[in-house]
Each structure stands twice: as structure tokens, then as C-alpha cells.
Design an enzyme around this catalytic site. Structure first.
Site, short mmCIF file in Angstrom:
data_model
loop_
_atom_site.label_atom_id
_atom_site.label_comp_id
_atom_site.label_asym_id
_atom_site.label_seq_id
_atom_site.Cartn_x
_atom_site.Cartn_y
_atom_site.Cartn_z
CB SER A 180 43.44 -19.93 23.19
OG SER A 180 43.67 -19.13 22.06
N GLY B 276 34.72 -27.32 26.53
CA GLY B 276 34.20 -27.86 27.78
C GLY B 276 33.10 -28.87 27.56
CG ASP C 197 30.44 -44.91 10.76
OD1 ASP C 197 31.67 -44.98 10.63
OD2 ASP C 197 29.69 -44.42 9.90
CG ASP D 287 19.22 -38.41 19.23
OD1 ASP D 287 19.10 -37.17 19.18
OD2 ASP D 287 19.76 -39.01 20.17
#
Length: 449
Positions: free
Chosen positions: A206, A318, A387, A396
Site C-alpha cells: 500500500s 500473503g 482453462d 471440491d
């Protein structure tokens, strides 16, 4: 060129540099945004937003919410950081450097000139097993403060110089006015220990990222040119230097990262601003509650819209950017690849929303898209193109919409399920072990006496 390849270091050396820069940047915040990150993870930005805010306050009060040690940044002899215990050797940094400026109990250095006195920086060292200094890391903190002064410090740290100088002037003058003396002292100390500018890593997030760009711009003309060959990695900086001296890393949907046209403020800064720059990553998306929600996106995408700032948090950088670094698809990615990340996905939203490339508030995405899941149970949907999908840990569900997608299942990937799979004559690959970034890293720690 890989996503985070820097100068001519090569992929593996660039990975190591990126990991060190991330660790230094996160350390400068002393785990400041942990409260919000925990509350957001559990409750999200929807109806649970009030619980997220409650979690922020609660996390800042509880003794158990003290910042943990960051792996790879603290020396073996240094105990974990806590809010109540002063780490061994931390206060010796200023005396070891021979620096007489303001420093607090943590060893954090403060700005040197009036109007900049709340700017904060860290100086860390990397040593070999014999205690020889190998590298120096300089980390600039963003517009924030330690947790005990969460409100007062941010209000003073960045806005005053920004109002005085404007973006261009601020970028040019920030480092010279805030830490000119400290940086001279560090340069002298490094030279006395046989180090050159090539052995210095500068990082920040930032406003701290802006300071990184400022230091890089001044590196040839100031401090006797010592820092002209230093390594500069900036996260979410609102300004981006021209050329390749700085690697500016940011999310496409981070309004701060996209606030300026390099270092110029214009009308587009208040809305969609997606111009590519030579030194930036331009198409990495943090797929979070705001990005996924049609309702939230009724409001304009703007730095003035605080709901968009969830992509700007240090913890989001992070976790998310480290996923890119550790991805089994890293070798196939380039600086301009479209990469969709969902580690900052809240638990409520994850249960019923498909992670996909929505291409919101940005220039049209072209080429292959990489979608990288989280450690939770994700719903991932490929697009019509080719993709590359990596679910990560958790159970998942992956939807194949084209029949031209590549799926990567590696390590502890859980019980994944593919629906709508259309085979095209070759199979998805399933390595027996997780792809790893096998680089040798030494821990960062305080400058020693």
C-alpha cells in the site's frame, strides 16, 4: 517470463525473492488485520458483516489474538512475537546500525521529518549458520499503525504528505523525507559488512509499496547510488515506477493498486482504471465476497467505495499470491495471464457460489485462465476457453464447460468431483506428490550487534 520473474534472476531465484519479500511485508504490519481476516472468513460481507466487525473488535482485545511468528522471517533463537513480550535482540537493531532516530519497543523505525513522523519501517537481516550477515531486508509499512493505535496512526501516517505533495510529488519525495537518514545508515552498515546494493531487498504494501517505488526512483541519485542495484518488490502500491527496477504486484480488483495512472491522478482513478504497466501484474483477481456478489457490484468500483477494499488487505496478498507461487501451473503462467484466486473466500459464500472468471470492472480478459482454489470445499467453474484448474485442498466440485480444460490434482487434494466432463482424447494429470517450490531459504531476523 514467469508471473513473479524479476530482472534476470531466473524462476527459482525469483520465487525465493518473492517469498522473502512477502514475509517482510507481512511482518511490517505485526498481524494488524488478523481480526478482520478471521471475522470475514467466518461471516463474510453479506448479512454477516456486523459479525465480521464484531470479530475485528474482539480479535483486537483478546490476548490470544497476539500476532504469531512468521515462518522464515524470525531467527531460530528468537521467541515468537507477542504483544506483551519484547523479542530478544529486537531493540538492538538501532544500536547495531548506529542509528540515532526514533525507534519503538518492537524495533520499528519512525519517520524523521515533521509531517512524516508516523511513517514506519523495519530493517531485518539474513544470516548464515556461522552468524555472517548475508542480506538486508527493508520493509515499509502501509497506511496503518500498531494494533494499540489502530485509528490514530493511519489518520496521520499517509494523508498529510499526500495532501501536500500530490501523488507525483509524494512518490518522488517520500523516502528521502521519511527515512533518508536511516537509509544512509543502513547503506554504511551494509558496506562495512561487505555487502552491496544487490544484497538488499526492499518491500512494502500500500503506502509502503509507494515508498518502495519512491526509493527505487531515488536509488541512483541519493545515498551515493548504493541502492541502485537493490531488489524492489512492492505490493498494492497506488503508484508504479516506469521500467523494470520495481516489480509491482497487485490484484486487478484492488482499488488502491488501480488508483493512479502510474503516478498521475485523473478522473478514471475514481472508477474503473485498468491500464497495463511494464512493471505490474495486471490480471490477478482475488475472488472474494465483493467480487462475486452482483448486489455489491451495483455500487461503482472505486477507491471511494470501501467495500472494494477487501481485496487490499495484507492477509489477502500473503495468502493469495503465495498460492500463485506454489501452484503446479506456475511454469505455464506469465505476467499477463488471467489468474483467479479464492483463498480469501468467506465460508458462507463458498458454500453456494461458483468461482469463475467474471471479468468485472476490467479490460476484457484474453488467453488462458488459471483458477486456483483454497483449502476449503470450493465450487469451481471453468469457462468456454482452455482453462487450467487447480482445486487445492478440500473436497471440491469442478464444472467443466468446454471440454478443453486442464485439471491438476496434487498432494492432499481431498475428494474432488468433476461434473460435465467432456474428454478430448487426453486425461487430466494427477501427480503423486504435490508440486513444490524447492528452494533453500534462510530466516530473516533483527539486525544483530
Amino acid at each position: 517470463m514467469g508471473v513473479f520473474d524479476y530482472k534476470n534472476l531466473g524462476t527459482e531465484a525469483s520465487k525465493t525473492l518473492f517469498a522473502d519479500a512477502t514475509a517482510i511485508t507481512l511482518y511490517t504490519y505485526h498481524n494488524l488485520d488478523n481480526g478482520f481476516a478471521v471475522g470475514y472468513q467466518q461471516h463474510g460481507l453479506g448479512l454477516g458483516c456486523r459479525h465480521t466487525g464484531r470479530g475485528v473488535a474482539r480479535q483486537h482485545r483478546l490476548p490470544g489474538s497476539d500476532p504469531p511468528a512468521f515462518p522464515g522471517i524470525l531467527t531460530r533463537k528468537r521467541p515468537p512475537w507477542t504483544r506483551c513480550t519484547q523479542p530478544v535482540g529486537r531493540q538492538s537493531s538501532a544500536s547495531a546500525l548506529g542509528y540515532g532516530g526514533k525507534v519503538d519497543a518492537r524495533g520499528t523505525f519512525f519517520g524523521e521529518k515533521a509531517g512524516y513522523t508516523t511513517a514506519q519501517a523495519e530493517v531485518l537481516g539474513k544470516y548464515d549458520d556461522a552468524g555472517k550477515l548475508l542480506e538486508i531486508g527493508i520493509g515499509f509499512r502501509g497506511t496503518s499503525g500498531p494494533r494499540e493505535s489502530l485509528i490514530t496512526t493511519p489518520c496521520r501516517s499517509g494523508q498529510r504528505p499526500a495532501r501536500r505533495a500530490g501523488p507525483q510529488g509524494l512518490c518522488e519525495k517520500l523516502c528521502r523525507r521519511t527515512f533518508g537518514g536511516l537509509l544512509k545508515t543502513v547503506a554504511d552498515y551494509a558496506g562495512a559488512h561487505g555487502l552491496s546494493g544487490k544484497d538488499v531487498l526492499v518491500s512494502g504494501h500500500s503506502l509502503g509499496g509507494l515508498a518502495v517505488n519512491s526509493m527505487a526512483d531515488l536509488s541512483t541519485s541519493k545515498w551515493a547510488g548504493f541502492y541502485k542495484d537493490a531488489n524492489y518488490l512492492a505490493y498494492a502500491s497506488p503508484t508504479q515506477s516506469a521500467g523494470d527496477k520495481v516489480l509491482n504486484i497487485g490484484y486487478e480488483n484492488d482499488p488502491v493498486f488501480r488508483a493512479l495512472d502510474g503516478s498521475t491522478f485523473n478522473l478514471s482513478s475514481l472508477g474503473v482504471h485498468d491500464k497495463a504497466h511494464e512493471s505490474t501484474t495486471d490480471n490477478i483477481v482475488s475472488f472474494n465476497d465483493h467480487y462475486a456478489s452482483t448486489l455489491w457490484n451495483v455500487l461503482p468500483f472505486s477507491i471511494a467505495n470501501l467495500s472494494t477494499w477487501v481485496s487490499h488487505l495484507p492477509s489477502a496478498y500473503g495468502d493469495g499470491m503465495t498460492r500463485v507461487l506454489e501452484s503446479g501451473f506456475y511454469e505455464q503462467m506469465t505476467r499477463d495471464s488471467t489468474i483467479i484466486l479464492c483463498p480469501t473466500w468467506s465460508d458462507p459464500a463458498r458454500a453456494n457460489t461458483w468461482v469463475q472468471d467474471l471479468n468485472r470492472n476490467a479490460e476484457p480478459h484474453t488467453g488462458n485462465t488459471f483458477i486456483i482454489g483454497s483449502d476449503g470445499n470450493d465450487l469451481i467453474q471453468g469457462g468456454k476457453g482452455a482453462d487450467f484448474i487447480e482445486g487445492g485442498k478440500g473436497n471440491d466440485t469442478i464444472r467443466d464447460n468446454s471440454g478443453h480444460n486442464t485439471f491438476l490434482f496434487s498432494g492432499h487434494f481431498g475428494q474432488d468431483r468433476i461434473i460435465g466432463y467432456q474428454p478430448t482424447g487426453w486425461c487430466s494429470r494427477a501427480p503423486t506428490a504435490a508440486p513444490t517450490c524447492a528452494t533453500t531459504r534462510r530466516p530473516w531476523g533483527p539486525i544483530r550487534c
